[in-house]
Write a protein that holds these residues in place. Sequence first.
Motif, short mmCIF file in Angstrom:
data_model
loop_
_atom_site.label_atom_id
_atom_site.label_comp_id
_atom_site.label_asym_id
_atom_site.label_seq_id
_atom_site.Cartn_x
_atom_site.Cartn_y
_atom_site.Cartn_z
N ALA A 12 -4.19 7.33 -3.43
CA ALA A 12 -4.43 6.97 -4.67
C ALA A 12 -3.74 5.40 -4.72
O ALA A 12 -2.57 5.26 -5.07
CB ALA A 12 -3.77 7.92 -5.72
N GLY A 13 -4.71 4.44 -4.67
CA GLY A 13 -4.35 3.09 -5.13
C GLY A 13 -5.33 2.23 -5.49
O GLY A 13 -6.36 2.85 -6.17
N CYS A 14 -5.32 1.08 -5.55
CA CYS A 14 -6.37 0.21 -6.10
C CYS A 14 -7.14 -0.53 -4.88
O CYS A 14 -8.08 -1.39 -5.42
CB CYS A 14 -5.99 -0.89 -7.17
SG CYS A 14 -4.92 -2.19 -6.40
N SER A 15 -6.68 -0.56 -3.75
CA SER A 15 -7.18 -1.16 -2.35
C SER A 15 -6.67 -2.57 -2.52
O SER A 15 -6.83 -3.17 -1.68
CB SER A 15 -8.76 -1.01 -2.17
OG SER A 15 -9.23 -1.91 -3.12
N GLY A 16 -5.71 -2.88 -3.54
CA GLY A 16 -5.09 -4.23 -3.50
C GLY A 16 -4.20 -4.50 -2.15
O GLY A 16 -4.01 -5.69 -1.68
N CYS A 17 -3.86 -3.62 -1.84
CA CYS A 17 -2.98 -3.83 -0.53
C CYS A 17 -3.79 -3.99 0.85
O CYS A 17 -3.40 -4.97 1.33
CB CYS A 17 -2.06 -2.44 -0.18
SG CYS A 17 -0.68 -2.24 -1.33
N HIS A 18 -4.78 -3.40 1.00
CA HIS A 18 -5.85 -3.67 1.71
C HIS A 18 -6.57 -5.12 1.78
O HIS A 18 -6.71 -5.81 2.68
CB HIS A 18 -6.92 -2.68 1.82
CG HIS A 18 -6.75 -1.39 2.76
ND1 HIS A 18 -5.76 -0.67 2.26
CD2 HIS A 18 -7.01 -1.13 4.03
CE1 HIS A 18 -5.80 0.44 3.35
NE2 HIS A 18 -6.57 0.13 4.13
N VAL A 58 -0.33 3.34 5.41
CA VAL A 58 -0.78 4.27 4.28
C VAL A 58 -0.73 3.71 2.94
O VAL A 58 0.29 3.38 2.55
CB VAL A 58 -0.01 5.24 4.45
CG1 VAL A 58 -0.65 6.52 3.11
CG2 VAL A 58 0.01 6.24 5.50
N GLU A 59 -2.04 3.21 2.29
CA GLU A 59 -1.69 2.66 1.07
C GLU A 59 -1.98 3.67 -0.14
O GLU A 59 -2.67 4.71 0.13
CB GLU A 59 -2.97 1.75 0.79
CG GLU A 59 -3.12 1.09 -0.62
CD GLU A 59 -4.20 0.54 -1.02
OE1 GLU A 59 -4.45 -0.59 -0.32
OE2 GLU A 59 -4.98 0.67 -1.95
N GLY A 60 -1.26 3.74 -1.17
CA GLY A 60 -1.46 4.58 -2.23
C GLY A 60 -0.59 5.68 -2.35
O GLY A 60 0.07 6.18 -1.58
N GLY A 85 3.03 -0.59 0.66
CA GLY A 85 2.78 -0.88 -1.00
C GLY A 85 3.64 -0.06 -1.64
O GLY A 85 3.73 1.25 -1.48
N ASP A 86 3.67 -0.50 -2.93
CA ASP A 86 4.55 0.22 -4.05
C ASP A 86 3.89 1.63 -4.56
O ASP A 86 4.64 2.62 -4.69
CB ASP A 86 4.88 -0.42 -5.29
CG ASP A 86 5.58 -1.86 -5.02
OD1 ASP A 86 6.47 -1.92 -4.07
OD2 ASP A 86 5.95 -2.63 -5.96
N CYS A 87 2.57 1.54 -4.35
CA CYS A 87 1.98 2.96 -4.66
C CYS A 87 2.32 4.07 -3.67
O CYS A 87 2.70 5.22 -4.01
CB CYS A 87 0.63 2.83 -4.98
SG CYS A 87 0.08 1.95 -6.40
N ALA A 88 2.45 3.53 -2.43
CA ALA A 88 2.71 4.41 -1.34
C ALA A 88 4.37 4.72 -1.51
O ALA A 88 4.77 5.87 -1.07
CB ALA A 88 2.52 3.87 -0.14
N PRO A 149 7.47 -2.21 0.98
CA PRO A 149 6.83 -2.24 -0.60
C PRO A 149 6.30 -3.87 -0.83
O PRO A 149 6.11 -4.38 -0.03
CB PRO A 149 8.48 -2.40 -1.12
CG PRO A 149 9.46 -2.87 -0.28
CD PRO A 149 8.88 -2.60 0.94
N GLY A 150 6.03 -3.85 -2.20
CA GLY A 150 5.26 -4.76 -2.63
C GLY A 150 3.93 -4.37 -3.41
O GLY A 150 3.38 -3.38 -3.04
N CYS A 151 3.43 -5.07 -4.42
CA CYS A 151 2.11 -4.74 -5.22
C CYS A 151 1.44 -5.77 -5.42
O CYS A 151 1.43 -6.46 -6.47
CB CYS A 151 2.71 -4.02 -6.33
SG CYS A 151 1.45 -3.68 -7.41
N PRO A 152 0.88 -6.31 -4.34
CA PRO A 152 0.63 -5.56 -3.10
C PRO A 152 1.71 -6.46 -2.09
O PRO A 152 2.36 -7.49 -2.64
CB PRO A 152 -0.75 -5.95 -2.34
CG PRO A 152 -1.14 -7.43 -3.23
CD PRO A 152 -0.27 -7.23 -4.57
S1 SF4 Z 1 0.84 -1.11 -4.55
FE1 SF4 Z 1 -0.05 -2.51 -5.97
S2 SF4 Z 1 -1.82 -3.66 -4.89
FE2 SF4 Z 1 -1.21 -1.81 -3.78
S3 SF4 Z 1 -2.65 -0.02 -4.25
FE3 SF4 Z 1 -0.89 -0.04 -5.52
S4 SF4 Z 1 -1.32 -1.17 -7.47
FE4 SF4 Z 1 -2.61 -1.56 -5.91
#
Ligand code: SF4
Length: 182
Positions: A12-18, A58-60, A85-88, A149-152
Amino acid sequence: MSKIRFATIWLAGCSGCHMSFLDMDEWLIELADQVDVVYSPVGSDLKDYPENVDVCLVEGGVANEDNLELIQQVRDRTKTLISFGDCAVTANIPAMRNMLGGRDPVLKRGYIELGDNSPQLPHEPGIVPELLDQVIPVHQVVPIDIFMPGCPPSADRIKATIEPLLNGKEPAMEGREMLKFG
Ligand code: SF4
């Protein structure tokens, strides 16, 4: 020397990390020479996560039954699992729905109260995955080896995490450049 078996997944993420991963630009060409991409939503059509993966990003966060099943399988089949990333790492944005108190109020709010035309709850067992009551960070479900971490996370941070692993070394996940959230 055999190539590193490399994978990425998104939960569950926005794919921004990818997208940030793709921002590594020309270094992706070097990376492609050094790894076999065995599974990825952006680099492979494979449906099933393979055995004997060396490194997986692993994102999300973990938000539904499909996420739960996939991450457990990924953990079983992967040597080095990176929370990407922060969502993970914290569940971040997807976890904002946790404030509504659980799965049923979330569905009611999204599909009944805010539904424009013929509001109804989605229910297609085997097609629409069931939501978990809360969105949770990945490490609350399976052990994680590296937190990024990081968003993204910036492309530089992603490269600085992956590059040492290609040479059998641990990345130095320390300092603001590597650990700042957001
Ligand atoms: S950490 Fe930020 S960029 Fe990555 S999936 Fe979550 S919301 Fe999107």
